[in-house]
Design an enzyme around this catalytic site. Structure first.
Site, short mmCIF file in Angstrom:
data_model
loop_
_atom_site.label_atom_id
_atom_site.label_comp_id
_atom_site.label_asym_id
_atom_site.label_seq_id
_atom_site.Cartn_x
_atom_site.Cartn_y
_atom_site.Cartn_z
N TYR A 1 0.81 -1.21 0.00
CA TYR A 1 0.00 0.00 0.00
C TYR A 1 0.85 1.27 0.00
O TYR A 1 1.73 1.45 0.84
CB TYR A 1 -0.90 -0.01 1.23
CG TYR A 1 -2.06 0.96 1.19
CD1 TYR A 1 -3.14 0.73 0.35
CD2 TYR A 1 -2.09 2.08 2.01
CE1 TYR A 1 -4.22 1.59 0.33
CE2 TYR A 1 -3.18 2.95 1.99
CZ TYR A 1 -4.24 2.70 1.15
OH TYR A 1 -5.32 3.56 1.13
N HIS B 1 3.18 -6.38 11.29
CA HIS B 1 2.95 -6.42 9.85
C HIS B 1 4.22 -6.63 9.03
O HIS B 1 4.16 -6.92 7.85
CB HIS B 1 2.23 -5.14 9.40
CG HIS B 1 1.64 -5.22 8.04
ND1 HIS B 1 0.81 -6.25 7.64
CD2 HIS B 1 1.76 -4.41 6.95
CE1 HIS B 1 0.44 -6.07 6.39
NE2 HIS B 1 1.02 -4.96 5.94
N ASP C 1 -0.03 -8.93 14.07
CA ASP C 1 -0.23 -7.97 12.99
C ASP C 1 -1.54 -7.23 13.19
O ASP C 1 -2.62 -7.79 13.01
CB ASP C 1 -0.23 -8.71 11.65
CG ASP C 1 -0.26 -7.79 10.44
OD1 ASP C 1 -0.49 -6.58 10.61
OD2 ASP C 1 -0.03 -8.28 9.32
N SER D 1 1.20 -7.68 1.75
CA SER D 1 0.23 -6.69 2.21
C SER D 1 -0.74 -6.37 1.07
O SER D 1 -1.41 -7.26 0.57
CB SER D 1 0.95 -5.45 2.73
OG SER D 1 0.05 -4.62 3.43
N GLN D 2 -0.82 -5.10 0.62
CA GLN D 2 -1.69 -4.81 -0.52
C GLN D 2 -1.32 -5.69 -1.71
O GLN D 2 -2.21 -6.19 -2.43
CB GLN D 2 -1.58 -3.34 -0.94
CG GLN D 2 -2.38 -3.01 -2.19
CD GLN D 2 -2.13 -1.61 -2.69
OE1 GLN D 2 -3.00 -0.76 -2.59
NE2 GLN D 2 -0.95 -1.33 -3.24
#
Length: 324
Positions: free
Chosen positions: A92, A302, A273, A187-188
């Protein structure tokens, strides 16, 4: 940071009911058909990265709406035969960065295709792809609520379409082996890869590292961290939009894509996370329809396994390349 989500013994069996609209498949078929009206026109321009052990190409191809998407293609230097290939999607806010940011898979013998994320690339790593389309509704800062009142207008409709076409663009290069393409992201990027895994057949594998963009409602209910908090913040102002917001998000939920994905997959999750809560990751993992493995990092947030997870991925990729 103590454990805050379900215990691991419950997470391994956590398989919540999916919120899926009846026209989910039709929506995505129509979306990809619309994108297919624009020629890919993938262009690979040699790029001087000052790296002697890899050959680098600046990439441009047409994504959603025919918009030009940037990327990198990085090849082991002097390659002459088609190679197993990893298509990477980005976390992200980040952009494609520079070729030297993406060397682990090329030095392992893989062609590496990196897709820039439209409208991002001003947080951590630079990007080069604008998003010419804006959402029609008011939004919170960030991307999570851009166009969220209408699935056709939602930001990630464009991004996920770009990502499917990134695989197609990679396949136009003669040194990419079509039978050995693996998608990957953290992640993203992991959420984007999950969507591609559910939308595109013929993949040799998929790697989802602490994936985002899955289990939206639960995430907004148990954490107060960005980016999921963008949704909660929007709804704290637009109190009458809750039903429509989550209806839109259901078209982009990783659980629904995971249920359609059949290629072998390697997941990772971090049990502390608070950005991508463990239960949302396991919700995707437990719905995943193909062969799958997961690496659990009990004491991490994370950042997940970081270089330890990279080691796991390289070993997994080596086996995928051999068996494909």
């Amino acid at each position: 940071m103590p454990l805050f989500d379900k215990p691991l013994s419950e997470l391994r069996d956590y398989r919540p009911e999916r919120d899926e609209q009846p026209d989910f498949d039709e929506f995505w078929s129509r979306t990809l058909d619309e994108a297919a009206q624009f020629p890919l026109d993938a262009q690979f321009t040699p790029y001087d990265a000052a790296l002697s052990l890899v050959d680098v190409y600046d990439v441009r191809f047409s994504g959603w709406g025919g918009h030009r998407i940037a990327g990198w293609l990085i090849l082991p230097a002097g390659a002459t035969e088609p190679l197993p290939t990893v298509v990477h999607y980005i976390g992200y806010g980040g952009g494609r960065g520079f070729p030297h940011d993406w060397l682990s898979s090329p030095v392992a013998g893989f062609a590496t295709f990196v897709m820039d994320t439209r409208g991002q690339g001003s947080n951590g790593t630079p990007g080069d792809t604008p998003d010419p389309v804006g959402g029609k509704n008011a939004q919170t800062p960030g991307f999570m609520t851009r166009g969220v009142m209408d699935p056709d207008d939602y930001y990630y409709r464009r991004v996920f379409t770009d990502a499917v076409r990134a695989v197609d663009a990679a396949l136009t290069h003669p040194l990419v082996d079509a039978s050995r393409v693996v998608i990957a992201g953290g992640s993203q990027g992991g959420g984007i890869a999950t969507a591609v895994a559910g939308l595109r057949t013929g993949l040799a594998g998929a790697m989802f590292d602490v994936p985002f963009l899955t289990g939206y409602r639960r995430a907004t209910e148990i954490v107060e961290t960005l980016p999921y908090y963008e949704i909660a913040r929007y709804l704290s102002i637009h109190r009458d939009h809750e039903e429509q917001v989550f209806r839109t998000l259901s078209y982009f939920d990783g659980m629904n894509f995971a249920a359609r994905a059949t290629s072998p997959a390697l997941y990772s999750v971090a049990l502390m996370d608070t950005t991508c809560p463990p239960s949302t990751v396991f919700a995707s993992y437990n719905h995943y329809a193909g062969p799958k493995e997961i690496r659990v990092w009990p004491y991490n947030k994370h950042e997940g396994g970081q270089t330890f997870q990279t080691r796991e991925q390289l070993r997994w990729l080596r086996d995928i390349a051999k068996n494909s």
